[in-house]
Every structure is written in structure tokens, then in C-alpha cells.
Write a protein that holds these residues in place. Structure first.
Motif, short mmCIF file in Angstrom:
data_model
loop_
_atom_site.label_atom_id
_atom_site.label_comp_id
_atom_site.label_asym_id
_atom_site.label_seq_id
_atom_site.Cartn_x
_atom_site.Cartn_y
_atom_site.Cartn_z
N ARG A 176 0.85 -1.31 0.07
CA ARG A 176 0.04 -0.01 0.00
C ARG A 176 1.14 1.18 0.08
N VAL A 177 0.32 2.33 -0.41
CA VAL A 177 1.05 3.66 -0.43
C VAL A 177 -0.05 4.65 -0.30
N ALA A 178 0.37 5.53 0.82
CA ALA A 178 -0.52 6.70 1.20
C ALA A 178 0.42 8.16 0.94
N VAL A 179 -0.39 9.04 0.26
CA VAL A 179 0.45 10.16 -0.32
C VAL A 179 -0.48 11.46 0.44
N GLU A 180 0.37 12.35 0.36
CA GLU A 180 -0.41 13.68 0.63
C GLU A 180 0.11 14.60 -0.61
N GLN A 181 -0.73 15.27 -1.47
CA GLN A 181 -0.25 16.09 -2.49
C GLN A 181 -1.31 17.14 -2.61
N MET A 182 -0.69 18.44 -3.14
CA MET A 182 -1.24 19.57 -3.00
C MET A 182 -1.22 19.86 -4.59
N ASP A 183 -2.51 20.53 -4.89
CA ASP A 183 -2.61 21.12 -6.34
C ASP A 183 -1.96 22.32 -6.31
N PRO A 184 -1.39 22.54 -7.67
CA PRO A 184 -0.44 23.82 -7.85
C PRO A 184 -1.46 25.04 -7.65
N THR A 230 -5.14 20.74 -0.71
CA THR A 230 -4.41 19.39 -0.39
C THR A 230 -5.27 18.12 -0.34
N ASN A 231 -4.65 17.17 -1.02
CA ASN A 231 -5.61 16.12 -1.03
C ASN A 231 -4.91 14.92 -0.39
N LEU A 232 -5.28 13.93 0.14
CA LEU A 232 -4.84 12.66 0.75
C LEU A 232 -5.28 11.35 -0.05
N ALA A 233 -4.45 10.53 -0.23
CA ALA A 233 -4.85 9.30 -1.19
C ALA A 233 -4.25 7.90 -0.58
N THR A 234 -4.98 6.97 -0.60
CA THR A 234 -4.40 5.74 -0.26
C THR A 234 -4.72 4.63 -1.45
N LEU A 235 -3.54 3.90 -1.86
CA LEU A 235 -3.78 3.18 -2.99
C LEU A 235 -3.05 1.41 -2.60
#
Length: 269
Positions: free
Chosen positions: A189-197, A261-266
Motif C-alpha cells: 500500500r502507499v499513502a500520499v499527501e499531494q497539493m494542487d498547484p 491538499t488531498n490525501l490518497a491511499t492506494l
């Protein structure tokens, strides 16, 4: 240290979604200036600003809760190997209820890991999970350093990239994702925090502010691969949630009118 201070302050509320007691330990160990912030002797500090400080504290506490829950779910699903990229002052190896056999790899620069280890050792604390420090800059061959420290790519792994991606160029981000996929066994699994420009005028305005210019110089605000689409395009499954929506799911009102900011789990099948 700024982020740890936000976690320490934000976790004081009675209804805080997450509490990280180690954050205050690190902040106080950093010196009198930081201790004064926690003790209310720096009322004009940016973290206490009613506009910025409240929403930043909420941001840190909410994402802490999200990733805490992610790791609990990952170990419940059988992952016993965890890799925290750019671990910073993450103390999850010490504070989450890890089952026997759990191994946590923390990757960061040696100065960061040394400060963390020294602070926790001086406080007489021991990690719950088996903890491996991997002293490496992510611009170097970190996969080799990880394997050299005992990482087994044939085992399901829970990866965590919290507060990291915005400090990588778009190309470096994709290289990081490629490495994660190459090192991930089925069930990982991977979890990330990403921010739109951010809008260019917002960045320009922040660059002119005394309390925002340093951060703006550290980040890459360029368009980049959206993490969820990137991983699902390679056979992983999962979804993302914007931070404000997640805060509402927790039963709280977002302090910020808008969040990029968005958070995701894959999960890798």
C-alpha cells in the motif's frame, strides 16, 4: 520543527482528531525559542495567527489522523513492513499499537534522525515497532540504502509520503513513484499527501511576505502527475479525498475556506 509545533498545539483541543505527544517533546528539545511558543510567550508567532495558524494546526492534526488510520489498516491487512519517506519528526514507530514483527524504516538526512534519536533516548523511550534508521537524501540512491538496511521487497509494504511531494520536482516525484512500485510486492500500500498547484498570483504574493517567502522558495508549484491517477494507471486501486472534505468526515468544520491538499491511499493487488 514548525510542523511538529503545529501538531503539538493542535493536539491540545479536547476534540482533536489526533494527538501526537512526541511532538511537544521534540519542540521543547529544540530550544527555548520553541518552548516559549508552546507556553504562550510568543503571541505574535505565525502558528498562533488567527487566520493562518488555526487552519495550519487543523491541517496537521487531520492529516496525522488520516495517516495513523492508514497505517493501522495496513498492518491489519498483513503489512508488517513500513517505509516512511522523509520521516522528519515522525514518531509513529513509538506511538502506534504495532503488532509483533512490525518493522518501520525511517528515511531522512542523518542530522534529522540523530536529533530524533537523541531526544527520544534522553527521554528513556523505546520504539514499539522494530525501527531502522536509513540515513539518506532522497536525491541519492535511497532504494539501495533501504535494502542495505534490511528491507525485503518480496514482503507487502506500507509506504508513507506525508508532507513530501511538494518539495520534489514533478520529474523527481514520478521517479519516487517508480521506485515505490519497483519495490512493492503484491498487497503493498502507499499513502500520499499531494497539493494542487497554487495560482501564480498567490505564489507571488507569498514570496513578498516575510513569513511566507522561505517556504515558497522550497517548493515546486509546477503541474505534476496526480498521484491517484498515476498509481491506478499502473494497476493499483484506491481513492483520494480533499483535506477539507476529510475534516468534515471527522465531524469538524474546516478552518480554511478552500484547501488544495488531498490525501490518497492506494493498494497493489
Amino acid at each position: 520543527m514548525f510542523v511538529a509545533a503545529a501538531r503539538a498545539l493542535g493536539g491540545r483541543a479536547a476534540d482533536a482528531p489526533a494527538v501526537d505527544p512526541f511532538a511537544e517533546l521534540f519542540v521543547r528539545a529544540a530550544g527555548e525559542e520553541w518552548a516559549d511558543l508552546l507556553d504562550g510567550r510568543v503571541p505574535d508567532h505565525l502558528l498562533l495567527n488567527p487566520e493562518f495558524g488555526v487552519q495550519f494546526q487543523q491541517h496537521q492534526i487531520a492529516r496525522t489522523r488520516y495517516f495513523d488510520d492508514y497505517l493501522r489498516a495496513a498492518v491489519s491487512a498483513g503489512c508488517r513492513q513500513v517505509v516512511i519517506l522523509a520521516a522528519g519528526l515522525d514518531a509513529r514507530a513509538y506511538r502506534l499499537p504495532w503488532p509483533d514483527g512490525s518493522v518501520v524504516y525511517e528515511l531522512d538526512r542523518p542530522q534529522v534522525l540523530e536529533f530524533k534519536r537523541g531526544t527520544l533516548t534522553q527521554a528513556g523511550l523505546e520504539s514499539i515497532a522494530e525501527r531502522h534508521e536509513v540515513s539518506v537524501d532522497l536525491r541519492e540512491n535511497w532504494p539501495k540504502a533501504l535494502r542495505d538496511n534490511g528491507f525485503n521487497p518480496s514482503l507487502p509494504t506500507a509506504w508513507l509520503a506525508e508532507g513530501l511531494l511538494i518539495y520534489l520536482s514533478p520529474a523527481a516525484q514520478d521517479q519516487l513513484f517508480d521506485a515505490i512500485v519497483a519495490l512493492s510486492a503484491p498487497g503493498s500500500r502507499v499513502a500520499v499527501e499531494q497539493m494542487d498547484p497554487m495560482p501564480p498570483d498567490t505564489v507571488a504574493a507569498m514570496a513578498e511576505q516575510d513569513d511566507g517567502s522561505d517556504w515558497v522558495r522550497l517548493i515546486y508549484n509546477d503541474p505534476r502527475s496526480e498521484a491517484t491517477a498515476w498509481f491506478t494507471g499502473r494497476g493499483w486501486a484506491g481513492e483520494r479525498v480533499y483535506l477539507n472534505d476529510y475534516i468534515r468526515e471527522l465531524g469538524h468544520i474546516p478552518a480554511a475556506a478552500q484547501s488544495l491538499t488531498n490525501l490518497a491511499t492506494l493498494v497493489r493487488p
